[in-house]
Design a protein around this motif. Structure first.
Motif, short mmCIF file in Angstrom:
data_model
loop_
_atom_site.label_atom_id
_atom_site.label_comp_id
_atom_site.label_asym_id
_atom_site.label_seq_id
_atom_site.Cartn_x
_atom_site.Cartn_y
_atom_site.Cartn_z
N VAL A 1 -27.31 7.32 -108.24
CA VAL A 1 -27.95 6.41 -107.30
C VAL A 1 -27.73 6.97 -105.90
O VAL A 1 -26.58 7.19 -105.50
CB VAL A 1 -27.37 4.98 -107.40
CG1 VAL A 1 -28.06 4.06 -106.40
CG2 VAL A 1 -27.50 4.44 -108.82
N GLU A 2 -28.83 7.21 -105.17
CA GLU A 2 -28.72 7.72 -103.80
C GLU A 2 -29.27 6.68 -102.84
O GLU A 2 -30.29 6.03 -103.11
CB GLU A 2 -29.47 9.03 -103.64
CG GLU A 2 -29.23 9.68 -102.27
CD GLU A 2 -29.64 11.14 -102.20
OE1 GLU A 2 -29.33 11.80 -101.19
OE2 GLU A 2 -30.27 11.63 -103.16
N GLY A 31 -25.44 8.41 -98.90
CA GLY A 31 -24.46 8.69 -99.94
C GLY A 31 -25.12 8.70 -101.30
O GLY A 31 -26.21 8.15 -101.50
N LYS A 32 -24.48 9.36 -102.25
CA LYS A 32 -24.99 9.46 -103.61
C LYS A 32 -23.85 9.26 -104.59
O LYS A 32 -22.81 9.91 -104.47
CB LYS A 32 -25.64 10.83 -103.82
CG LYS A 32 -26.27 11.05 -105.19
CD LYS A 32 -26.94 12.41 -105.22
CE LYS A 32 -27.64 12.68 -106.54
NZ LYS A 32 -28.30 14.01 -106.54
N ALA A 38 -24.45 12.99 -95.00
CA ALA A 38 -24.48 12.32 -96.30
C ALA A 38 -23.25 12.71 -97.09
O ALA A 38 -22.63 13.73 -96.84
CB ALA A 38 -25.74 12.72 -97.08
N THR A 39 -22.92 11.90 -98.08
CA THR A 39 -21.78 12.22 -98.93
C THR A 39 -22.17 12.01 -100.38
O THR A 39 -22.95 11.13 -100.71
CB THR A 39 -20.57 11.34 -98.60
OG1 THR A 39 -19.48 11.74 -99.42
CG2 THR A 39 -20.84 9.88 -98.80
N ILE A 82 -33.01 6.19 -107.80
CA ILE A 82 -32.24 6.20 -109.04
C ILE A 82 -32.76 7.32 -109.93
O ILE A 82 -33.96 7.40 -110.20
CB ILE A 82 -32.36 4.86 -109.78
CG1 ILE A 82 -31.84 3.71 -108.91
CG2 ILE A 82 -31.63 4.91 -111.11
CD1 ILE A 82 -32.13 2.34 -109.49
N THR A 83 -31.84 8.16 -110.38
CA THR A 83 -32.15 9.15 -111.41
C THR A 83 -31.47 8.69 -112.68
O THR A 83 -30.24 8.67 -112.76
CB THR A 83 -31.64 10.55 -111.00
OG1 THR A 83 -32.25 10.92 -109.76
CG2 THR A 83 -31.99 11.58 -112.06
N SER A 84 -32.24 8.29 -113.67
CA SER A 84 -31.69 7.73 -114.91
C SER A 84 -31.84 8.74 -116.02
O SER A 84 -32.92 8.93 -116.58
CB SER A 84 -32.38 6.41 -115.26
OG SER A 84 -33.79 6.53 -115.18
#
Length: 293
Positions: free
Chosen positions: A187-188, A198-199, A3-4, A226-228
């Motif tokens: 956003v991942e 990716g994130k 992942a990146t 999504i982390t808002s």
């Protein structure tokens, strides 16, 4: 799968990144390729060119509520149904509204919280959640916005539009309003086997608008997280409390596939797949699982 994490922070133009990650398993070397789009600014004009560039990269036309599968195009959700007169509306968890008639767009939302809300009357921009919010939130497509309730996490699951058959997409992007802190919002992207692809951290725009999106060439996305902001909507903002809500979602046409297990090819399962191609029979499907061809 490797992942990146990507930290991007620009305004008024497209940040394009084509990155290749090579990694080895016992039988093959795979490449992960994507293009990233990011923008932040005070209003629609500030981020609009980037959002439109992302739309063009994902594909045309906008397929609206058409039942799938469709070979080309994209889907969009702008939350604006009912217009300026619409009342603030709370939805259960999971929220299936945008994969149910008449809004069959292949997206279902879930959250660790209690549900979701689309803003509206009598106090737009989530004034019902906190009377200070209309002064800090602006819209990309007027007049309505979207948020989870009781959490700052939204998971986006994809389905063949109008069905309960899980699907994948080649791209996802979202507009955010009032991101204040550099790494409060992200956003991942996850693949069919739960692997992180990716994130993206969303660039700040105090009282303004931000956008991020990835378009993948070789990978398919099964889940978006999504982390808002860094808290669920409700409290007043401060130097350490960043409340963030969302506007437009834009994503690739949901397609079924690729198969990741030979058992998915059996008992007629091979006939369900649309990506990377329609299979001729069970053997053709199993050959793809074994060889990638």
């Amino acid at each position: 799968m490797q992942a990146t994490t990507i930290r991007v922070n620009i305004a008024h133009w497209v940040l394009i990144i084509a990155v290749y990650f090579l990694f080895t398993n016992p039988s093959a070397i795979f490449a992960q390729e994507f293009v990233a789009y990011s923008a932040a600014g005070i209003d629609v004009n500030s981020i609009g060119p980037v959002v439109n560039a992302f739309r063009n990269a994902v594909g045309s036309p906008n397929n609206g509520n058409a039942l799938g599968p469709l070979a080309n195009g994209r889907r969009e959700i702008n939350w604006d149904g009912g217009g300026a007169a619409a009342a603030a509306t709370v939805f259960p968890n999971p929220m299936t509204t945008f994969n149910s008639a008449p809004a069959t767009r292949g997206a279902v939302f879930s959250t660790p919280g209690s549900g979701f809300e689309i803003s509206g009357q009598p106090t737009p921009e989530f004034g019902d959640l906190n009377p200070t919010y209309p002064a800090i939130f602006t819209t990309f497509s007027s007049p309505r916005l979207f948020t989870p309730l009781g959490s700052n996490i939204t998971d986006v699951h994809f389905f063949r539009p109008g069905t309960d058959i899980p699907a994948t997409v080649n791209a996802f992007g979202a507009v955010f309003t009032d991101v204040d802190l550099p790494e409060s919002t992200s956003v991942e992207y996850f693949g069919p086997e739960g692997e992180s692809l990716g994130k993206l951290f969303v660039p700040p725009a105090n009282n303004g608008l931000s956008f991020v999106g990835l378009v993948f060439t070789n990978e398919r996305v099964a889940l978006i997280r999504i982390t808002s902001g860094n808290v669920a909507p409700g409290p007043n903002e401060s130097s350490v409390v960043d409340v963030v809500v969302m506007d437009d979602f834009i994503y690739g046409e949901p397609l079924v596939g690729p198969p990741i297990d030979k058992d998915q090819c059996k008992k007629g399962g091979w006939a369900e797949f649309e990506f990377p191609r329609a299979f001729k029979n069970q053997g053709d499907c199993i050959q793809f699982v074994n060889t990638g061809k």
